[in-house]
Design an enzyme around this catalytic site. Structure first.
Site, short mmCIF file in Angstrom:
data_model
loop_
_atom_site.label_atom_id
_atom_site.label_comp_id
_atom_site.label_asym_id
_atom_site.label_seq_id
_atom_site.Cartn_x
_atom_site.Cartn_y
_atom_site.Cartn_z
N LEU A 66 1.78 -28.98 11.93
CA LEU A 66 2.42 -30.16 11.35
C LEU A 66 2.92 -29.87 9.94
O LEU A 66 3.63 -30.68 9.35
CB LEU A 66 1.43 -31.33 11.28
CG LEU A 66 1.02 -31.94 12.62
CD1 LEU A 66 0.07 -33.10 12.40
CD2 LEU A 66 2.25 -32.40 13.40
N GLY A 67 2.54 -28.73 9.42
CA GLY A 67 3.02 -28.39 8.08
C GLY A 67 2.04 -28.76 6.97
O GLY A 67 2.45 -29.20 5.90
N GLY A 84 0.43 -26.72 5.20
CA GLY A 84 0.71 -25.81 4.09
C GLY A 84 1.83 -26.33 3.20
O GLY A 84 1.77 -26.23 1.98
N ASP A 92 -11.73 -29.10 16.06
CA ASP A 92 -11.96 -27.69 16.45
C ASP A 92 -13.39 -27.30 16.09
O ASP A 92 -13.87 -27.63 15.00
CB ASP A 92 -11.05 -26.73 15.65
CG ASP A 92 -9.58 -26.94 15.93
OD1 ASP A 92 -9.27 -27.66 16.90
OD2 ASP A 92 -8.75 -26.38 15.18
N CYS A 150 10.38 -1.35 3.61
CA CYS A 150 9.19 -0.65 4.06
C CYS A 150 9.50 0.27 5.25
O CYS A 150 10.16 1.28 5.07
CB CYS A 150 8.05 -1.63 4.32
SG CYS A 150 6.45 -0.84 4.11
N GLN A 154 11.89 3.64 5.52
CA GLN A 154 11.50 4.90 6.15
C GLN A 154 12.50 5.26 7.25
O GLN A 154 12.86 6.43 7.42
CB GLN A 154 10.08 4.77 6.71
CG GLN A 154 9.04 4.51 5.60
CD GLN A 154 7.64 4.23 6.11
OE1 GLN A 154 7.40 4.13 7.31
NE2 GLN A 154 6.69 4.10 5.19
N HIS A 200 7.76 -4.50 -0.70
CA HIS A 200 8.19 -5.75 -0.08
C HIS A 200 8.69 -6.73 -1.14
O HIS A 200 7.90 -7.54 -1.65
CB HIS A 200 7.04 -6.40 0.69
CG HIS A 200 6.62 -5.63 1.89
ND1 HIS A 200 7.09 -5.91 3.15
CD2 HIS A 200 5.78 -4.58 2.02
CE1 HIS A 200 6.55 -5.07 4.02
NE2 HIS A 200 5.75 -4.26 3.36
N GLU A 230 10.30 -9.30 -0.69
CA GLU A 230 10.28 -10.67 -0.16
C GLU A 230 9.04 -11.46 -0.57
O GLU A 230 9.05 -12.68 -0.58
CB GLU A 230 10.42 -10.66 1.37
CG GLU A 230 9.23 -10.14 2.16
CD GLU A 230 9.23 -8.63 2.37
OE1 GLU A 230 9.92 -7.92 1.60
OE2 GLU A 230 8.54 -8.16 3.29
N1 GLN Z 1 4.27 1.48 9.29
C1 GLN Z 1 4.79 1.95 8.04
C2 GLN Z 1 3.68 2.51 7.16
O1 GLN Z 1 2.53 2.20 7.37
C3 GLN Z 1 5.53 0.84 7.32
C4 GLN Z 1 4.69 -0.39 7.07
C5 GLN Z 1 5.50 -1.61 6.75
O2 GLN Z 1 6.67 -1.71 7.10
N2 GLN Z 1 4.88 -2.62 6.16
O3 GLN Z 1 3.95 3.26 6.25
#
Ligand code: GLN
Length: 534
Positions: free
Chosen positions: A17-18, A20, A150, A385, A389, A511, A513
């Site tokens: 329901l949100g 958060g 729950d 990430c 790679q 990351h 983000e």
């Molecule tokens: N699987 C890759 C690593 O462990 C990248 C991990 C990710 O994208 N968060 O290095």
């Protein structure tokens, strides 16, 4: 020391329901009045943390600056409040039990029988009060995961019952329910809410405020009826009506006077508390809603059936689009199905593409096909990430000519392991875990694109991975146009690569983000969207 107020947000009738968003919105409203606020999430599952969970279970795993793998709701808290969360902001049943069992083995309980009440509930209460104990916050808003009724939630509700008793006016319960609309009867139905409040009362809890999720406006009469049946003041029954964007919710809850009711009930004099300043927030929401021109972005990953698996990336993109006055048209592209034969159909109409993070080999070849297409067509591309790679692998295969180039995570037999577990990385691995987690410093090369984007030499970004760029290939990469423009100098690790012949082709081992917020969008995303617009 000033007294910290503890607000609990529980949920009934249905999950999803949100809670958060409501908890984060309340946090935002109180913060906008000048209060210091933090949001906490209690998760009833037995995993120690969500680090080991498949994203299909609970969506993305969020990472805090101090390296905690956390529930994605912490991402909402940071995006809304623009304040960093930490390990203490997310507790699971697994952690609670682990702590209690460790104490038991140490003999801390002096021979007592260790039980749910009081030992588990004491540990839960300790973890809740820890956030307020240093006097850093006026309000600690704790969201109880799961739905009332729950089995897993029982110890948490019992802890709230005890705290309520201990803290009196310094403690409040906000209960979120759902009021369904029966189309055939053309009626909104409050019975599920009444039952849900009864279930709460059976646990000895009386909600102070009811927030009713609804798709239609709930009349004053209906609110009065709910108030009467549930022992709640009519002014404390409010609706949270469906809105096109979660970022509207704080503004709607302000109209419903959620903050005023919370303040009054916790003993504040409204006449003496500052008015909420939501100027920046409102400006963002209006800018987002006024943007009509679209920008088409692709996100290539293997969990695309559940967009929550990429929650922070999607929100970061949305924020970046808003600050570029564009409306996000997001295409989620399943990497498993992509190859050189169909990639043009999938990517041809896009203006930019993001290659998602991930673990394991599934979908890797599809990511490589997308990267080859983007690189060869000079399409703005951000690899995050595993996506970074993959950029290394694609470049090594198709530019350097190492046909078997790979990461040892994907193929441990390759002779050209451009991504590997590095000795340098072993030095920085967190004890007990095998991943590089949390914030690490990164030095940006002057004159690089990322230096221009960030506007500074030293940055700090959050990580969650095991494998690293293999420094043995660094010189050859750079000689061929792939600049290693961001370096962790402490451990000599490549954190950023950029393909200089292209206009925007950047891979980041971290990351970005996780740290993009509504009032502070991440510069990499803003710049990526700007490049996509062209
Ligand atoms: N699987 C890759 C690593 O462990 C990248 C991990 C990710 O994208 N968060 O290095």
């Amino acid at each position: 020391m000033k007294e910290t107020k503890y607000i609990f947000v529980t949920g009934g009738v249905s999950s999803s329901l949100g809670k958060g968003i409501i908890a984060a919105s309340l946090g935002k409203l109180l913060q906008a009045r000048g209060f210091k606020v933090t949001n906490q999430k209690l998760d009833p599952y037995i995993n120690i943390d969500p680090g080991t969970l498949n994203p299909y279970e609970h969506g993305e795993c969020y990472v805090t600056v101090d390296g905690h793998e956390a529930d994605l709701d912490l991402g909402h808290y940071e995006r809304f409040l623009n304040v960093e969360t930490h390990k203490a902001n997310n507790i699971t049943t697994g952690r609670i039990y682990q702590n209690v069992i460790n104490k038991e083995r140490r003999g801390d309980y002096l021979g007592k029988t260790v039980q749910v009440i009081p030992h588990i509930t004491d540990e839960i209460k300790r973890n809740i009060k820890m956030l307020g104990s240093k006097g850093d916050f006026d309000f600690v808003i704790t969201e109880i995961g799961g739905t009332v009724g729950d089995i897993e939630s029982l110890p948490y509700l019992e802890s709230v019952r005890q705290l309520r008793w201990e803290l009196g006016r310094n403690c409040l319960i906000v209960h979120l329910t759902y009021v369904p609309y029966l189309a055939a009867a053309k009626e909104l139905k409050t019975k599920p809410t009444q039952h849900s409040v009864k279930a709460l009362q059976e646990q000895g809890l009386q909600p102070d405020i009811l927030v009713l999720r609804t798709e239609h406006n709930i009349s004053q009469d209906l609110r009065k009826k709910v108030a009467l049946f549930c022992n709640v003041e009519p002014s404390a029954v409010m609706q949270s009506i469906d809105v096109p964007s979660i970022y509207r919710v704080p503004l709607n809850m302000q109209q419903e006077r959620l903050d005023e009711v919370v303040l009054t009930k916790t003993g504040f004099d409204l006449a003496k508390t500052p008015k909420a300043d939501l100027t920046k927030w409102t400006a963002f929401v209006e800018r987002m809603e006024n943007a009509t021109e679209e920008v088409h972005i692709g996100l290539v990953g293997k969990y695309v059936q559940l967009p929550d698996a990429y929650k922070s990336i999607i929100e970061s993109l949305l924020q970046a689009c808003t600050y570029n006055d564009r409306k996000l048209k997001l295409e989620l592209i399943l990497s498993d199905k992509l190859d050189d034969s169909n990639v043009a159909d999938a990517l041809g109409n896009l203006q930019g593409v993001i290659i998602a993070p991930g673990f394991g080999p599934r979908g890797m070849e599809g990511k490589l096909a997308a990267l080859k297409y983007a690189r060869e067509h000079n399409m703005p591309c951000l690899g995050i990430c595993l996506g970074m790679q993959a950029m290394c692998i694609e470049f090594a295969r198709n530019v350097l000519g190492y046909a078997d180039a790979n990461s040892t995570e994907i193929d441990s037999t390759t002779t050209h392991n451009v991504v590997d577990i590095m000795d340098e990385q072993k030095n920085v691995l967190n004890l007990g875990g095998s991943m590089r987690l949390g914030a690490y410093k990164c030095h940006l090369k002057k004159g690089s694109k990322v230096y221009e984007i960030y506007g500074k030499e030293q940055i700090s970004e959050r990580h969650r991975h095991r494998f690293e760029f293999n420094n043995a290939y660094k010189e050859e990469f750079e000689r061929n146009g792939m600049s290693c423009s961001g370096i962790n100098e402490e451990s000599n690790l490549v954190e950023i690569i950029e393909y200089t012949p292209n206009r925007w082709f950047i891979g980041v081992q971290f990351h970005p983000e996780y740290s993009s917020t509504v009032v502070n969008p991440h510069p990499l995303f803003v710049s990526f969207v700007k490049a996509a617009i062209g």
